[in-house]
Write an enzyme that holds these catalytic residues in place. Sequence first.
Site, PDB file in Angstrom:
ATOM      1  N   TYR A 188       1.007  -1.006   0.029  1.00 24.23           N
ATOM      2  CA  TYR A 188      -0.016   0.183   0.068  1.00 24.23           C
ATOM      3  C   TYR A 188       0.887   1.286   0.038  1.00 24.23           C
ATOM      4  O   TYR A 188       1.890   1.355   0.593  1.00 24.23           O
ATOM      5  CB  TYR A 188      -0.876  -0.022   1.200  1.00 24.23           C
ATOM      6  CG  TYR A 188      -1.725   1.156   1.161  1.00 24.23           C
ATOM      7  CD1 TYR A 188      -2.851   1.072   0.410  1.00 24.23           C
ATOM      8  CD2 TYR A 188      -1.295   2.517   2.015  1.00 24.23           C
ATOM      9  CE1 TYR A 188      -3.858   2.337   0.689  1.00 24.23           C
ATOM     10  CE2 TYR A 188      -2.452   3.420   2.014  1.00 24.23           C
ATOM     11  CZ  TYR A 188      -3.446   3.360   1.279  1.00 24.23           C
ATOM     12  OH  TYR A 188      -4.403   4.580   1.232  1.00 24.23           O
TER      13      TYR A 188
ATOM     14  N   TRP B 217       1.167   5.732  -1.771  1.00 26.33           N
ATOM     15  CA  TRP B 217       0.955   6.733  -2.926  1.00 26.33           C
ATOM     16  C   TRP B 217       1.979   6.728  -3.628  1.00 26.33           C
ATOM     17  O   TRP B 217       1.705   7.202  -4.860  1.00 26.33           O
ATOM     18  CB  TRP B 217       0.507   7.827  -1.958  1.00 26.33           C
ATOM     19  CG  TRP B 217      -0.796   8.146  -1.685  1.00 26.33           C
ATOM     20  CD1 TRP B 217      -1.703   7.334  -0.827  1.00 26.33           C
ATOM     21  CD2 TRP B 217      -1.755   9.365  -2.000  1.00 26.33           C
ATOM     22  NE1 TRP B 217      -2.936   7.698  -0.787  1.00 26.33           N
ATOM     23  CE2 TRP B 217      -2.951   9.085  -1.681  1.00 26.33           C
ATOM     24  CE3 TRP B 217      -1.548  10.214  -2.828  1.00 26.33           C
ATOM     25  CZ2 TRP B 217      -4.123   9.661  -1.909  1.00 26.33           C
ATOM     26  CZ3 TRP B 217      -2.804  11.235  -3.190  1.00 26.33           C
ATOM     27  CH2 TRP B 217      -3.964  10.966  -2.642  1.00 26.33           C
TER      28      TRP B 217
HETATM   29  N1  LIG Z   1      -2.117   8.085  12.477  1.00 28.15           N
HETATM   30  C1  LIG Z   1      -2.596   7.973  11.440  1.00 28.15           C
HETATM   31  N2  LIG Z   1      -2.094   7.417  10.306  1.00 28.15           N
HETATM   32  C2  LIG Z   1      -2.448   7.490   9.006  1.00 28.15           C
HETATM   33  C3  LIG Z   1      -3.246   8.409   8.620  1.00 28.15           C
HETATM   34  C4  LIG Z   1      -4.073   9.244   9.778  1.00 28.15           C
HETATM   35  O1  LIG Z   1      -4.873  10.079   9.549  1.00 28.15           O
HETATM   36  N3  LIG Z   1      -3.317   9.274  11.065  1.00 28.15           N
HETATM   37  N4  LIG Z   1      -3.683   8.769   7.437  1.00 28.15           N
HETATM   38  C5  LIG Z   1      -3.483   7.460   6.641  1.00 28.15           C
HETATM   39  C6  LIG Z   1      -3.797   7.724   5.033  1.00 28.15           C
HETATM   40  S1  LIG Z   1      -5.114   8.412   4.796  1.00 28.15           S
HETATM   41  C7  LIG Z   1      -2.779   7.386   4.170  1.00 28.15           C
HETATM   42  S2  LIG Z   1      -3.316   7.417   2.429  1.00 28.15           S
HETATM   43  C8  LIG Z   1      -1.476   6.892   4.436  1.00 28.15           C
HETATM   44  C9  LIG Z   1      -0.469   7.113   3.602  1.00 28.15           C
HETATM   45  O2  LIG Z   1       0.691   6.162   3.626  1.00 28.15           O
HETATM   46  P1  LIG Z   1       1.574   6.056   2.213  1.00 28.15           P
HETATM   47  O3  LIG Z   1       0.908   6.181   1.130  1.00 28.15           O
HETATM   48  O4  LIG Z   1       2.352   4.814   2.849  1.00 28.15           O
HETATM   49  O5  LIG Z   1       2.612   7.287   2.750  1.00 28.15           O
HETATM   50  P2  LIG Z   1       3.578   7.938   1.526  1.00 28.15           P
HETATM   51  O6  LIG Z   1       4.539   8.782   2.567  1.00 28.15           O
HETATM   52  O7  LIG Z   1       2.937   8.689   0.473  1.00 28.15           O
HETATM   53  O8  LIG Z   1       4.596   6.765   1.074  1.00 28.15           O
HETATM   54  C10 LIG Z   1       4.842   6.656  -0.081  1.00 28.15           C
HETATM   55  C11 LIG Z   1       6.086   6.432  -0.270  1.00 28.15           C
HETATM   56  O9  LIG Z   1       6.612   5.766  -1.542  1.00 28.15           O
HETATM   57  C12 LIG Z   1       7.882   6.452  -1.980  1.00 28.15           C
HETATM   58  N5  LIG Z   1       8.111   6.696  -3.233  1.00 28.15           N
HETATM   59  C13 LIG Z   1       8.099   7.786  -3.957  1.00 28.15           C
HETATM   60  N6  LIG Z   1       8.035   7.411  -5.365  1.00 28.15           N
HETATM   61  C14 LIG Z   1       8.277   6.121  -5.437  1.00 28.15           C
HETATM   62  C15 LIG Z   1       8.441   5.438  -6.705  1.00 28.15           C
HETATM   63  O10 LIG Z   1       8.538   5.896  -7.811  1.00 28.15           O
HETATM   64  N7  LIG Z   1       8.744   4.284  -6.319  1.00 28.15           N
HETATM   65  C16 LIG Z   1       8.978   3.784  -5.194  1.00 28.15           C
HETATM   66  N8  LIG Z   1       9.313   2.309  -5.073  1.00 28.15           N
HETATM   67  N9  LIG Z   1       8.794   4.347  -4.145  1.00 28.15           N
HETATM   68  C17 LIG Z   1       8.235   5.666  -4.295  1.00 28.15           C
HETATM   69  C18 LIG Z   1       8.129   7.694  -1.055  1.00 28.15           C
HETATM   70  O11 LIG Z   1       9.254   7.769  -0.572  1.00 28.15           O
HETATM   71  C19 LIG Z   1       7.272   7.190   0.092  1.00 28.15           C
HETATM   72  O12 LIG Z   1       8.375   6.549   1.198  1.00 28.15           O
HETATM   73  O13 LIG Z   1      -1.269   7.090   5.718  1.00 28.15           O
HETATM   74  C20 LIG Z   1      -2.281   6.654   6.750  1.00 28.15           C
HETATM   75  N10 LIG Z   1      -1.715   6.683   7.996  1.00 28.15           N
HETATM   76  N1  LIG Z   2      -1.178  18.430   2.601  1.00 31.03           N
HETATM   77  C1  LIG Z   2      -1.673  17.260   2.704  1.00 31.03           C
HETATM   78  N2  LIG Z   2      -2.951  16.812   2.241  1.00 31.03           N
HETATM   79  C2  LIG Z   2      -3.535  15.817   2.107  1.00 31.03           C
HETATM   80  C3  LIG Z   2      -2.973  14.545   2.734  1.00 31.03           C
HETATM   81  C4  LIG Z   2      -1.725  14.856   3.146  1.00 31.03           C
HETATM   82  O1  LIG Z   2      -0.783  13.985   3.557  1.00 31.03           O
HETATM   83  N3  LIG Z   2      -1.180  16.108   3.361  1.00 31.03           N
HETATM   84  N4  LIG Z   2      -3.258  13.250   2.539  1.00 31.03           N
HETATM   85  C5  LIG Z   2      -4.265  13.147   1.417  1.00 31.03           C
HETATM   86  C6  LIG Z   2      -5.048  11.863   1.766  1.00 31.03           C
HETATM   87  S1  LIG Z   2      -4.347  10.423   1.305  1.00 31.03           S
HETATM   88  C7  LIG Z   2      -6.247  11.738   2.245  1.00 31.03           C
HETATM   89  S2  LIG Z   2      -7.140  10.206   2.506  1.00 31.03           S
HETATM   90  C8  LIG Z   2      -6.973  13.019   2.723  1.00 31.03           C
HETATM   91  C9  LIG Z   2      -7.553  12.934   4.274  1.00 31.03           C
HETATM   92  O2  LIG Z   2      -8.523  13.490   4.551  1.00 31.03           O
HETATM   93  P1  LIG Z   2      -9.091  13.674   6.023  1.00 31.03           P
HETATM   94  O3  LIG Z   2      -8.885  12.344   6.590  1.00 31.03           O
HETATM   95  O4  LIG Z   2     -10.290  14.235   6.361  1.00 31.03           O
HETATM   96  O5  LIG Z   2      -7.768  14.532   6.704  1.00 31.03           O
HETATM   97  P2  LIG Z   2      -7.271  14.885   7.998  1.00 31.03           P
HETATM   98  O6  LIG Z   2      -6.551  16.143   7.920  1.00 31.03           O
HETATM   99  O7  LIG Z   2      -6.555  13.786   8.769  1.00 31.03           O
HETATM  100  O8  LIG Z   2      -8.601  15.197   8.802  1.00 31.03           O
HETATM  101  C10 LIG Z   2      -9.330  16.431   8.652  1.00 31.03           C
HETATM  102  C11 LIG Z   2      -9.816  16.874  10.212  1.00 31.03           C
HETATM  103  O9  LIG Z   2     -10.573  16.070  10.652  1.00 31.03           O
HETATM  104  C12 LIG Z   2     -10.976  16.711  12.297  1.00 31.03           C
HETATM  105  N5  LIG Z   2     -11.346  15.364  12.948  1.00 31.03           N
HETATM  106  C13 LIG Z   2     -10.518  14.551  13.491  1.00 31.03           C
HETATM  107  N6  LIG Z   2     -11.274  13.592  13.998  1.00 31.03           N
HETATM  108  C14 LIG Z   2     -12.574  13.988  14.333  1.00 31.03           C
HETATM  109  C15 LIG Z   2     -13.609  13.645  14.935  1.00 31.03           C
HETATM  110  O10 LIG Z   2     -13.845  12.739  15.613  1.00 31.03           O
HETATM  111  N7  LIG Z   2     -14.732  14.581  14.437  1.00 31.03           N
HETATM  112  C16 LIG Z   2     -14.877  15.600  13.607  1.00 31.03           C
HETATM  113  N8  LIG Z   2     -15.798  16.092  13.573  1.00 31.03           N
HETATM  114  N9  LIG Z   2     -13.664  16.154  13.199  1.00 31.03           N
HETATM  115  C17 LIG Z   2     -12.486  15.271  13.148  1.00 31.03           C
HETATM  116  C18 LIG Z   2      -9.507  17.050  12.324  1.00 31.03           C
HETATM  117  O11 LIG Z   2      -9.409  18.231  13.162  1.00 31.03           O
HETATM  118  C19 LIG Z   2      -8.724  17.004  10.842  1.00 31.03           C
HETATM  119  O12 LIG Z   2      -7.900  18.242  10.805  1.00 31.03           O
HETATM  120  O13 LIG Z   2      -6.055  14.099   2.915  1.00 31.03           O
HETATM  121  C20 LIG Z   2      -5.412  14.103   1.658  1.00 31.03           C
HETATM  122  N10 LIG Z   2      -4.872  15.563   1.674  1.00 31.03           N
HETATM  123 MO   LIG Z   3      -5.323   8.620   2.409  1.00 26.04          MO
END
Ligand SMILES: Nc1nc2c(c(=O)[nH]1)N[C@H]1C(S)=C(S)[C@@H](COP(=O)(O)OP(=O)(O)OC[C@H]3O[C@@H](n4cnc5c(=O)[nH]c(N)nc54)[C@H](O)[C@@H]3O)O[C@H]1N2
Ligand SMILES: Nc1nc2c(c(=O)[nH]1)N[C@H]1C(S)=C(S)[C@@H](COP(=O)(O)OP(=O)(O)OC[C@H]3O[C@@H](n4cnc5c(=O)[nH]c(N)nc54)[C@H](O)[C@@H]3O)O[C@H]1N2
Ligand SMILES: [Mo]
Length: 767
Positions: free
Chosen positions: A114, A116
């Site tokens: 998994y 991005w």
């Molecule tokens: N506590 C907590 N944990 C969370 C979340 C949260 O809200 N709270 N959010 C979750 C969410 S929504 C998501 S989507 C995940 C994201 O989790 P990930 O998608 O695993 O996070 P990234 O840092 O985007 O990891 C991408 C990796 O790919 C590498 N990479 C970039 N380009 C390339 C390439 O061309 N080839 C290869 N082989 N590698 C490359 C980058 O260096 C990086 O290490 O995290 C989740 N984890």
């Molecule tokens: N700059 C930046 N942008 C991103 C990403 C990133 O890593 N960096 N990740 C991208 C990805 S993969 C995803 S999936 C999306 C994720 O989108 P989200 O998961 O919606 O993003 P978050 O910033 O984790 O959360 C949004 C807000 O929800 C609020 N929140 C947390 N818990 C609760 C709750 O129980 N109730 C309510 N009402 N609010 C709550 C928090 O204050 C938080 O700032 O964002 C995307 N955009």
């Molecule tokens: Mo995500």
Amino acid sequence: MSSTDTIPMLPHTSHWGAFSAGWKDGRLQVRPHPNDPDPNPLIENFPEAIHHRARVTTPMVRRGWLENGPGPDLRRGVDEFVAVGWDEVLDLLAKELERVRDAHGPGSIFGGSYGWSSAGRFHHAQSQVHRFLNTTVGGYVRSVNSYSAGASGPLMPHILGALDDVSRRNVTWEQIVEHTDVVLAFGGMALKNSRVASGGVSRHVERESMQAAARRGCRFISISPLKSDMPSEAAFEWLAPTPGTDTALMLGLAHRLVSEGLHDRSFIDTCCDGWEIFENYLMGRSDGVPKSCAWAASICGIAETVLIELARSLAGKRTLVVIAHSLQRSEHGEQPVWMGAVLAAVLGQLGLPGGGYNYALGTLAHYGKRNNAVSVAALPQGTNGVEDFIPVARISDMLLNPGQPYDYNGQRRIYPHIRLAYWAGGNPFHHHQDLKQLAAAFRTLDTFVVHEIAWTATARHADIVLPCTMTLEREDIGATPTDPLFVAMHRIAEPHGLARDDYDIFCDLARRIGTWDAFSEGRDTRQWLAHLYERTRKGLLDLGLEAPDFETFWKREEMRVPQKDDDGGMLRAFRVNPTRSPLPTPSGKVQISSAVIAGFGYADCPGHPAWLPPTFKPDAQHPLWLIANQPHSKLHSQLDFGGHSRSTKRQDREVCTMHPAAARARGIREGDIVRIFNEVGACLASATLSQDMLESVVQLPTGAWYDPAYDALGRPMCAHGNPNVLTRDIGTSSLAQGCAGQLSTVQVERYNGALPAIRAFEPPPAR
Ligand SMILES: Nc1nc2c(c(=O)[nH]1)N[C@H]1C(S)=C(S)[C@@H](COP(=O)(O)OP(=O)(O)OC[C@H]3O[C@@H](n4cnc5c(=O)[nH]c(N)nc54)[C@H](O)[C@@H]3O)O[C@H]1N2
Ligand SMILES: Nc1nc2c(c(=O)[nH]1)N[C@H]1C(S)=C(S)[C@@H](COP(=O)(O)OP(=O)(O)OC[C@H]3O[C@@H](n4cnc5c(=O)[nH]c(N)nc54)[C@H](O)[C@@H]3O)O[C@H]1N2
Ligand SMILES: [Mo]
């Protein structure tokens, strides 16, 4: 061409937007796309990152693995690495893949991988690794769903339809500007989030759209513990509920609407199924507890009078209910997603222009947009000979409990015994919870292979680390289904060190295993790009439009494709004619309650949306809610070593935000280093104070690279501020088993010990 020459700005794109890049005086320059009204500052992470010492420069093998061969090993993550030439490392890896395949079968290989990675369609690392494992070793155990939408992904088809039809092909920002009276946004709509899209967009319109809608009179209500979750341009009202209590809040609103007869009975009668069971619960007829605003207020902490006034003000208005991804990334995360849909149904708004329910609008830049009329090709992944899968966030459970049963979406499944994990394009030490346990899980493997651009903690825990190019070092096609700009992503720099494209690495491995023809189909990268582009060209031809050939597209650097005149997608079609366009649910209608889910018999996900108190809530030892949300300074953990990300740290640590009263009670001042801890783990961060949040909350974004260290008392911690040392590795429920990492419970104290240096960006010990 050396990467220090001055070259013209060339087009490229990223998940954080289209841009161009070039070199001046030995330094990489980046410039946002000229048509972007609100460019994402994350592109500023590239200049320092591209040749940073955190990049992996050469293939590396962990010493213990090289000397003792494959097998579970406690040294994973602490061992040193040995530099090995490409030929030798690929020989070793090909042999190991064949050994595992022959001895244990492809069902012992985890290729879920998994993550991005980067935005190009061809070098999409997950697609590359999946195609490789399918064509070369017969398949792999895959993962289903995502960390983004782990609960809503499996839930949505039970209640409305496919996730993308409710999130991505639904209400547009244009409709909000024109039609919406009230946007009720649970979790807010933070611009930091909505400027990111998988595949990247060329125009970030969220800020101007909110501003235009607000000027017309649209009322934005942000329901979130943090005021910063909505921009001032929305001129919004802010309600701050206790984290994790939104379902109770929405039940309160629904109760008031029903009590006063303000609910849309005819919509419920014609378009909904299972109302009665839910109404009996709502009004307290089935459990003796009416879910009144007074009841809701006692749970969510927002005054009863405010809830009553809010409920009344929604009735008869073009109201859009939005539930951010974040709400479902926690225990019982299915409930607010379901209840949001039910609230929109109670208001009778589903499927009306700019109204109803758009799950996760405003959390990503590819939501709320029109869809392209021609499609974007993806790298075909071949056929997976293994049927087994896990819900993506059950990775540690799987590795630690082979052969053990678990529940998922009505199935009783068994965890497979995994010997080899292959990761390309993701960072589990970013995305997963309880990192100490994750490290233990990876130590059970025979072999852990990682392709990385940089020395992430995941790479450090691997046995074989293969350096791959980053996006700027290769050619690709940048496109996403909801942005009209297709970008010819030109190469801006030569590969760093000995880095190679994931594709070329897989080609050479496949050659050794005798499957090069199947994997490559005889194409090099340019030929694949031309091949993938054909689908778009044919789409344009079919529409009778100008359809430049690949060479012309490549020279023009970008191409604008037509978009569909979207009218609200599945929900609109259903609204217009529920009989002709039924929803793909068991009843063809909105499932206010679901006999299917009820039939699963899960106490943690009953047959209608319900308030389920959390197992983990603040107590005397851990009195604060931790919000571990998305970082504003980077995408996940990507390029955390880049200039923009580092400029937001203090004393090299991630910054956490606390309420001044909570800080004062703990003797913490602005800029102090604090230790955040609970029974799962501990980390350091620099505290900043803000009035614009609940007192009971501390916020620490994800993304700081895991940097294990010990404090003066010998207790383990992350010295850098990765919140996933504090999050619990529990599924959202037996239904979805999604990631529950958004919330945890913690205590915070001032840290007076010596500050360990940050080592996360230094390559690991090697010889
Ligand atoms: N506590 C907590 N944990 C969370 C979340 C949260 O809200 N709270 N959010 C979750 C969410 S929504 C998501 S989507 C995940 C994201 O989790 P990930 O998608 O695993 O996070 P990234 O840092 O985007 O990891 C991408 C990796 O790919 C590498 N990479 C970039 N380009 C390339 C390439 O061309 N080839 C290869 N082989 N590698 C490359 C980058 O260096 C990086 O290490 O995290 C989740 N984890
Ligand atoms: N700059 C930046 N942008 C991103 C990403 C990133 O890593 N960096 N990740 C991208 C990805 S993969 C995803 S999936 C999306 C994720 O989108 P989200 O998961 O919606 O993003 P978050 O910033 O984790 O959360 C949004 C807000 O929800 C609020 N929140 C947390 N818990 C609760 C709750 O129980 N109730 C309510 N009402 N609010 C709550 C928090 O204050 C938080 O700032 O964002 C995307 N955009
Ligand atoms: Mo995500």
